[in-house]
Motif scaffolding. Structure first.
Motif, short mmCIF file in Angstrom:
data_model
loop_
_atom_site.label_atom_id
_atom_site.label_comp_id
_atom_site.label_asym_id
_atom_site.label_seq_id
_atom_site.Cartn_x
_atom_site.Cartn_y
_atom_site.Cartn_z
N MET A 96 2.20 10.17 -1.50
CA MET A 96 2.42 10.59 -2.88
C MET A 96 2.53 12.11 -2.85
O MET A 96 1.64 12.79 -2.33
N GLN A 137 4.76 0.72 -8.38
CA GLN A 137 4.84 -0.74 -8.48
C GLN A 137 4.49 -1.20 -9.89
O GLN A 137 3.82 -0.50 -10.65
N LEU A 152 6.65 8.85 -4.96
CA LEU A 152 5.79 7.84 -4.35
C LEU A 152 6.58 7.03 -3.33
O LEU A 152 7.73 6.67 -3.57
N GLN A 181 -5.43 3.85 -6.31
CA GLN A 181 -4.65 3.52 -5.12
C GLN A 181 -4.37 4.75 -4.25
O GLN A 181 -4.45 4.67 -3.04
N LYS A 214 0.86 -1.18 0.00
CA LYS A 214 0.00 0.00 0.00
C LYS A 214 0.90 1.24 0.00
O LYS A 214 1.90 1.29 0.71
N TYR A 215 0.53 2.22 -0.81
CA TYR A 215 1.31 3.45 -0.88
C TYR A 215 1.13 4.24 0.42
O TYR A 215 0.02 4.43 0.89
#
Length: 192
Positions: free
Chosen positions: A92, A120, A115, A167, A88-89
């Protein structure tokens, strides 16, 4: 084709080695002060001895292995049994242009995104300006935005996965000003 390349490579190396293997005689001499000197000419005033230089063998040819002969590295057991799960980010950030920044003219606006973790595989980025998509989906974090005219603009950057799920998202406001050229003031006429 590989054989032809190998022949050129072998001939090239042979040309480099050949001058070394065909040297003339080398002489070692000791002068009156005891200094040792090496030369390709025999010293007439000093005592000299001939040095024998061993022949250099030509290089052994390098034969590339075929893909079937190359041993493939094996994956650790942890990678074999478990597919890689996307992370999971955490954040950003739009690095450039910074939020509330200004730029001039009809020049392209560079856009850089950070990020955490990095973008990914199978994820793409979409760039919107004032709600209109102008770039993406692309798997990169640097863009050059064209056609942004003067005024206030909201840049929205979104990361999407391969299933079409968003996301993470980041926004930045940028102000584009009209370019202007300062005209030089004309000199005042001097009284005559």
């Amino acid at each position: 084709m590989k054989i032809v390349n190998f022949c050129y490579y072998y001939c090239f190396l042979s040309g480099l080695v050949a001058p070394v293997t065909t040297l003339a005689q080398v002489y070692k001499s000791i002068d009156a002060e005891g200094h040792i000197r090496y030369s390709d000419a025999s010293a007439t005033l000093e005592k000299s001895e001939t040095i024998v230089i061993p022949q250099i063998a030509p290089p052994t040819p390098i034969v590339p292995a075929s893909p079937s002969e190359v041993e493939q590295p094996s994956k650790p057991d942890s990678e074999k049994s478990h597919p890689v799960t996307p992370q999971k980010y955490q954040s950003m950030t739009i690095i450039k242009p910074t939020n509330q920044s200004s730029t001039y003219g009809n020049e392209p606006v560079p856009l850089a995104i950070r990020l955490i973790p990095p973008l990914q595989s199978e994820h793409t980025i979409v760039v919107n300006v004032d709600g209109k998509k102008i770039a993406g989906p692309e798997a990169k974090t640097h863009f050059l935005l064209q056609g942004i005219h003067r005024g206030e603009h909201t840049i929205t950057v979104q990361v999407w996965d391969k299933d079409g799920k968003q996301q993470i998202e980041a926004t930045s406001t940028v102000y584009v000003f009209r370019p202007f050229i300062r005209k030089r003031a004309l000199p005042k006429p001097s009284p005559q």
